[in-house]
Design a protein around this motif. Structure first.
Motif, mmCIF file in Angstrom:
data_model
loop_
_atom_site.group_PDB
_atom_site.id
_atom_site.type_symbol
_atom_site.label_atom_id
_atom_site.label_comp_id
_atom_site.label_asym_id
_atom_site.label_seq_id
_atom_site.Cartn_x
_atom_site.Cartn_y
_atom_site.Cartn_z
ATOM 1 N N ALA A 58 0.849 -1.198 0.000
ATOM 2 C CA ALA A 58 0.000 0.000 0.000
ATOM 3 C C ALA A 58 0.883 1.246 0.000
ATOM 4 O O ALA A 58 1.886 1.297 0.704
ATOM 5 N N TYR A 59 0.553 2.220 -0.813
ATOM 6 C CA TYR A 59 1.212 3.519 -0.723
ATOM 7 C C TYR A 59 0.334 4.587 -1.346
ATOM 8 O O TYR A 59 -0.639 4.291 -2.047
ATOM 9 N N ALA A 60 0.667 5.825 -1.045
ATOM 10 C CA ALA A 60 -0.027 6.982 -1.609
ATOM 11 C C ALA A 60 0.958 7.707 -2.518
ATOM 12 O O ALA A 60 2.020 7.166 -2.837
ATOM 13 N N ILE A 116 10.066 0.584 -0.548
ATOM 14 C CA ILE A 116 9.465 1.601 0.309
ATOM 15 C C ILE A 116 9.708 2.969 -0.325
ATOM 16 O O ILE A 116 10.825 3.284 -0.734
ATOM 17 N N ARG A 117 8.647 3.739 -0.434
ATOM 18 C CA ARG A 117 8.693 5.011 -1.152
ATOM 19 C C ARG A 117 8.318 6.151 -0.211
ATOM 20 O O ARG A 117 7.728 5.912 0.854
ATOM 21 N N VAL A 118 8.559 7.382 -0.641
ATOM 22 C CA VAL A 118 8.037 8.532 0.097
ATOM 23 C C VAL A 118 6.534 8.340 0.272
ATOM 24 O O VAL A 118 5.973 8.555 1.357
ATOM 25 N N THR A 155 6.010 11.325 -5.867
ATOM 26 C CA THR A 155 6.536 10.858 -4.569
ATOM 27 C C THR A 155 6.399 9.342 -4.415
ATOM 28 O O THR A 155 7.111 8.741 -3.621
ATOM 29 N N ASP A 156 5.509 8.729 -5.201
ATOM 30 C CA ASP A 156 5.418 7.267 -5.160
ATOM 31 C C ASP A 156 6.535 6.626 -5.978
ATOM 32 O O ASP A 156 6.702 5.414 -5.938
ATOM 33 N N ASN A 157 7.286 7.419 -6.721
ATOM 34 C CA ASN A 157 8.424 6.895 -7.480
ATOM 35 C C ASN A 157 9.749 7.378 -6.896
ATOM 36 O O ASN A 157 10.763 7.399 -7.580
ATOM 37 N N ILE A 183 14.012 4.225 -9.283
ATOM 38 C CA ILE A 183 12.930 3.244 -9.458
ATOM 39 C C ILE A 183 11.921 3.731 -10.484
ATOM 40 O O ILE A 183 11.787 4.933 -10.704
ATOM 41 N N ASP A 184 11.227 2.787 -11.091
ATOM 42 C CA ASP A 184 10.098 3.029 -11.990
ATOM 43 C C ASP A 184 10.497 3.778 -13.258
ATOM 44 O O ASP A 184 10.276 4.979 -13.423
ATOM 45 N N TYR A 185 11.093 2.982 -14.137
ATOM 46 C CA TYR A 185 11.545 3.507 -15.418
ATOM 47 C C TYR A 185 10.365 3.549 -16.380
ATOM 48 O O TYR A 185 10.045 2.569 -17.027
#
Ligand code: AMP
Ligand code: MG
Length: 487
Positions: free
Chosen positions: A79-81, A185-187, A254-256, A264-266
């Motif tokens: 889960a993330y925002a 784990i992301r912002v 911020t999720d990347n 992350i997330d190319y």
């Protein structure tokens, strides 16, 4: 549901899955019609302590496709925002990525093993949970290139064709990417709980992240403040490294933005050819929010969002927490500038410091922007210039070249050593957009992976001089390059 392969274990641990249920959704990959291994990253498999032959076997490919689960998997979607282009979405989460668990490598490092494009999850929000082959191969190629450049990044363990179409504007072949990361784990992971006012979860997540990425912070007088400073330092170093090779992430939401400090997330990322700080490639970035030159400012903004989420952990008194957070964020520009300036000095071959150095660097960048010189090729040519050559690529620099030669002469050591140091600081090869497109269209349109393999082989040795076509800027007169999220 995928089959469980009796007996096949990868040695997975599950520290994230052991966090409370509200941190994730327990969901297994959705099997695909006809899994076929396209590429396996054997050296990475070995680094992880996995047997490449096992991964390439029928049972291994079934796992990499999400058609079977290793016996010790505990699949979850996290889960993330996140703030996307400045707007906040309180619930994003892994809509098409499933974490199988964590591998502890022979080096003792813990790494997530995730399948991207593995099917729908409770976070899919109406989308299909799948990935198209082009973007999967693109992430494989560019993340491996970043790794070879020495830049922290998630890695690509395997790409598997699904034998199923995905429907974007047109039907496209589908694929699954097996991705490896220090963590996912992301912002936005912290924002998820902060937005819910879930102080307990926030603290548990911070403790988890500290144990994984900042064990020293646990011993600090103020562990959560030390943790935030650790994230700031890693992101300052990371974005400086991006800037030094001309990398444009393209979707710095911020999720990347990771806590680990890995890229992350190319998605719509691309490397700049001609030097221009306003360069934007992404089709959806209409206002240049994530332009090349905006990246240091944007990462500071993203870190301010992290600080906001962590406020209650900095100090129980809101005003004291805010005061500390403001001061901490205020230190970011200097952190970034130090890392960036240090990298630029190395790109100019300067190991010692002199008064006029900053001006020398600034003059070069100004001249490069004015003449729209190729960023990578120009810096690389400095090594030849250091050995006495007069590279044609550097002719537009005019007087600057003489100033720089005079400055370089005051560095200690023989010219050959200075040139070698310049070649270690300035890659000959980046993933050139026209070559990436050529490799991906051959793979997608003709199932021909030969151009992909040839490009990847060159990208794995970016500091060696490659066959000329891999180092050359794009042929002049081409249309402006545009990238798509293309997920
Ligand atoms: P991204 O822009 O790829 O970082 O994704 C932003 C959000 O959209 C994340 O929550 C993703 O999980 C979700 N997402 C992107 N593409 C898909 C898809 N094809 N199916 C489900 N969720 C997706
Ligand atoms: Mg993302």
């Amino acid at each position: 549901m995928p089959d469980s392969l009796a007996g096949l274990r990868l040695g997975l641990d599950h520290s994230y899955a052991r966090l409370p249920e509200r941190f994730h959704a327990r969901v297994a990959p959705t099997p695909v019609a006809a899994p076929r291994l396209l590429r396996l990253n054997a050296p990475l498999a070995e680094e992880l302590g996995l047997d490449p032959a096992l991964l390439a076997s029928e049972a291994g490919v079934a796992i990499l496709a999400g058609n079977a689960l290793p016996e010790d998997a505990q699949p979850i979607a996290m889960a993330y925002a996140g703030h996307q282009f400045g707007g906040f979405t309180p619930r994003l989460g892994d809509g098409r990525a499933i974490l199988l668990g964590e591998l502890i490598g022979p080096d003792g490092a813990r790494r997530d093993l995730q399948l991207k494009g593995a099917g729908r999850t409770p976070f899919s929000r109406g989308a299909d949970g799948r990935a198209a082959l082009g973007p999967v191969l693109r992430e494989y190629l560019i993340s491996e290139a970043m790794h070879a450049l020495g830049i922290p990044t998630t890695r690509s363990l395997a790409a598997v064709a699904t034998g199923e179409p995905v429907f974007r504007e047109t039907p496209l072949p589908g694929a699954v990417l097996a991705r490896v990361a220090a963590s996912h784990i992301r912002v936005g992971s912290f924002q998820y709980f902060a937005a819910r006012g879930d102080a307990e979860a926030l603290r548990l997540l911070a403790d988890h992240a500290i144990a994984r990425h900042d064990p020293a912070a646990a011993e600090a007088p103020q562990p959560y403040r030390a943790f935030f400073e650790g994230v700031m330092a890693r992101q300052a170093a990371l974005v400086a490294r991006w800037m030094l090779v001309g990398f444009i992430h393209g979707v710095m939401n911020t999720d990347n933005t990771t806590i680990s400090g890995e890229t992350i997330d190319y998605g719509p990322c691309a490397f700049m050819d001609a030097y221009d700080p306003a360069t934007v490639f992404s089709s959806i970035d209409h206002y240049g929010r994530y332009a090349y030159g905006a990246q240091p400012r944007i990462i500071a903004w993203n870190l301010a969002r992290l600080a906001e989420a962590l406020l209650p952990l900095f100090d129980a008194r809101e005003d004291a927490a805010l005061e500390w957070a403001r001061a901490a964020i205020g230190r970011f520009p200097a952190l970034f500038e130090a890392a960036y300036a240090q990298g630029l000095r190395a790109k100019l071959g300067l190991a010692t410091a002199e008064e006029g150095d900053d001006a020398l660097v600034a003059a070069l960048l100004a001249r490069m922007a004015e003449a729209r010189l190729d960023f990578t090729a120009s810096f690389r040519a400095l090594a030849d210039a250091a050995e006495g050559a007069a590279p044609e690529a550097l002719a537009p620099l005019g007087d600057w070249l003489g100033d720089w030669r005079a400055r370089l002469a005051r560095e200690p050591g023989p010219a050959a050593e200075k040139a070698a140091a310049l070649r270690r600081a300035n890659p000959a090869v980046i993933p050139r957009n026209h070559l990436v497109e050529e490799a991906l269209s051959a793979a997608v349109e003709r199932e021909d992976l030969a151009p992909f393999d040839a490009l990847l082989a060159v990208l794995r040795r970016p500091f060696e001089t490659p066959p000329p076509r891999y180092a050359a800027p794009p042929p002049p007169g081409g249309a402006p390059y545009v990238t798509f999220c293309g997920t």
